[in-house]
Design a protein around this motif. Structure first.
Motif, short mmCIF file in Angstrom:
data_model
loop_
_atom_site.label_atom_id
_atom_site.label_comp_id
_atom_site.label_asym_id
_atom_site.label_seq_id
_atom_site.Cartn_x
_atom_site.Cartn_y
_atom_site.Cartn_z
N THR A 146 -2.91 -5.03 -11.37
CA THR A 146 -3.80 -3.77 -10.94
C THR A 146 -4.86 -3.78 -10.03
N PHE A 147 -4.77 -2.60 -9.29
CA PHE A 147 -6.09 -2.26 -8.52
C PHE A 147 -7.35 -4.13 -7.70
N ASP A 148 -6.99 -3.62 -9.08
CA ASP A 148 -8.46 -4.22 -9.45
C ASP A 148 -8.18 -6.23 -9.05
N ASP A 149 -6.86 -6.73 -9.34
CA ASP A 149 -7.04 -8.14 -8.66
C ASP A 149 -6.66 -7.73 -7.29
N LEU A 150 -5.98 -6.93 -6.82
CA LEU A 150 -5.84 -6.71 -5.25
C LEU A 150 -6.48 -6.77 -4.50
N GLU A 151 -7.97 -6.08 -5.43
CA GLU A 151 -9.12 -6.31 -4.20
C GLU A 151 -9.91 -7.38 -4.92
N GLU A 152 -9.67 -7.98 -5.53
CA GLU A 152 -10.02 -9.79 -5.90
C GLU A 152 -8.97 -10.55 -4.83
N THR A 153 -7.59 -10.33 -4.65
CA THR A 153 -7.59 -10.91 -3.46
C THR A 153 -7.37 -10.85 -1.82
N THR A 154 -8.33 -8.93 -1.63
CA THR A 154 -8.04 -9.18 -0.66
C THR A 154 -9.71 -8.54 0.02
N GLY A 155 -10.78 -8.12 -0.93
CA GLY A 155 -11.57 -7.14 -0.91
C GLY A 155 -11.67 -6.39 -0.18
N ILE A 156 -10.37 -5.65 0.07
CA ILE A 156 -10.62 -3.96 -0.26
C ILE A 156 -10.12 -3.52 -1.27
N SER A 157 -11.70 -2.43 -1.34
CA SER A 157 -11.77 -1.93 -2.73
C SER A 157 -10.57 -1.26 -3.05
N GLU A 158 -11.00 -0.68 -4.53
CA GLU A 158 -9.82 0.01 -5.62
C GLU A 158 -9.30 1.17 -5.08
N GLU A 159 -10.90 1.84 -4.43
CA GLU A 159 -10.58 3.35 -3.99
C GLU A 159 -9.65 3.25 -2.58
N ILE A 160 -10.00 2.79 -1.64
CA ILE A 160 -8.81 2.74 -0.72
C ILE A 160 -7.78 2.59 -1.25
N TYR A 161 -7.46 1.78 -2.37
CA TYR A 161 -5.95 1.35 -2.72
C TYR A 161 -4.94 2.48 -3.19
N ARG A 162 -6.04 2.92 -4.04
CA ARG A 162 -5.80 4.20 -4.42
C ARG A 162 -5.76 5.06 -3.80
N LEU A 163 -5.76 6.04 -2.32
CA LEU A 163 -5.94 6.59 -1.14
C LEU A 163 -4.76 6.16 -1.09
N PHE A 164 -3.85 4.81 -0.05
CA PHE A 164 -3.37 4.40 0.31
C PHE A 164 -2.03 4.26 -1.02
N PHE A 165 -1.92 4.23 -2.25
CA PHE A 165 -0.58 3.89 -2.94
C PHE A 165 -0.62 5.51 -3.22
N HIS A 166 -1.11 6.55 -3.25
CA HIS A 166 -0.75 8.40 -3.69
C HIS A 166 -0.04 8.09 -1.87
N LYS A 167 -0.78 7.87 -0.54
CA LYS A 167 0.26 8.52 0.22
C LYS A 167 1.88 7.49 0.13
N TYR A 168 1.73 6.75 -0.13
CA TYR A 168 2.10 5.62 0.03
C TYR A 168 3.65 6.30 -1.10
N ILE A 169 3.58 6.43 -1.77
CA ILE A 169 4.75 7.11 -2.68
C ILE A 169 5.52 8.70 -2.61
N LYS A 170 3.95 9.61 -1.43
CA LYS A 170 4.09 10.61 -1.65
C LYS A 170 5.33 10.64 0.01
N PHE A 171 5.30 9.20 0.75
CA PHE A 171 5.95 8.39 1.83
C PHE A 171 7.44 7.89 1.36
N GLY A 172 7.58 7.56 0.27
CA GLY A 172 8.76 7.35 -0.74
C GLY A 172 9.64 8.58 -1.10
N ARG A 173 9.06 9.33 -1.46
CA ARG A 173 9.65 10.73 -2.42
C ARG A 173 10.04 11.54 -1.39
#
Length: 223
Positions: A146-173
């Motif tokens: 989850t984004f919460d797990d990733l925030e705990e590991t790297t210190g990057i906020s869940e919201e940043i992950y959410r923004l990047f992940f949506h861009k990445y899914i669009k990039f993949g598509r």
């Protein structure tokens, strides 16, 4: 009163009067309140809600993504001559390290991710490293973090992950899928994908991206 050391634990047994116990409790509450006040004032000063940790010098500070274990191990100084590194990386992120580097190059150069381009990372160190964001997206997809797990590991906020992940899914598509996913257009092209299935005795299997379910009727117990 202080009694002799306990025979089991080796520690002194201390018995305080009711008045001293109340005084000690007030001191503990005061220390806890001060600690919370420090954390609250730190977050208010930074205007953020980051993960905090105590540094080796005892100072409370936020977790910096560029100083995390993942960033140093996989981005800054990967152990490329060690076969175990490549095996472990592929198991953890579902792609070989060489493929990750190629993917990182494509993501870095694409305008969809202009917010996290390397030129901005150099001038604005507080921005999340794009390589770390890509790694975390692969872990999210490959292992169901989850984004919460990733925030705990790297210190990057869940919201940043959410923004990047949506861009990445669009990039993949829009970029990766049309370029790398090809369907056979005729029988000759289909045969190249059927070869491994035919060798295994599963004739007419065309291929799969991740898994293929094959129905076998009247199967011999020795198959």
């Amino acid at each position: 009163m202080i009694y002799p050391p306990n025979a089991t634990t080796g520690t002194h047994c201390i018995f305080l009067s009711r008045k001293k116990r109340r005084r000690l409790k007030r001191k503990q509450c005061a220390l806890l309140f001060n600690e919370k006040s420090v954390i609250r004032s730190f977050c208010k000063k930074r205007n953020c809600d980051k993960i905090l940790h105590t540094a080796s010098n005892g100072v409370l500070q936020s977790l910096i993504p560029a100083e995390t274990y993942w960033y140093k191990l996989y981005i800054v100084s990967p152990h490329l001559i060690n076969p175990k590194f490549h095996h472990t990386f592929c198991r953890r992120f579902r792609v070989p390290y060489g493929t990750f580097l190629k993917l990182l190059k494509k993501v870095t150069d694409h305008p969809l991710f202009s917010r996290w381009h390397l030129s901005k990372i150099v001038t604005q160190p507080k921005l999340a490293p794009i390589g770390l964001l890509l790694l975390d997206s692969l872990r999210y997809l490959g292992r169901g973090w989850t984004f919460d797990d990733l925030e705990e590991t790297t210190g990057i906020s869940e919201e940043i992950y959410r923004l990047f992940f949506h861009k990445y899914i669009k990039f993949g598509r829009e970029v990766l899928y049309p370029r790398y996913v090809k369907y056979p257009k005729n029988l000759e092209e289909a045969k190249t994908h059927m070869h491994e299935f035919n060798v295994a005795g599963l004739n007419s299997g065309v291929g799969s991206m991740d898994a293929c379910h094959v129905t076998i009727e009247k199967c011999s117990h020795r198959f």
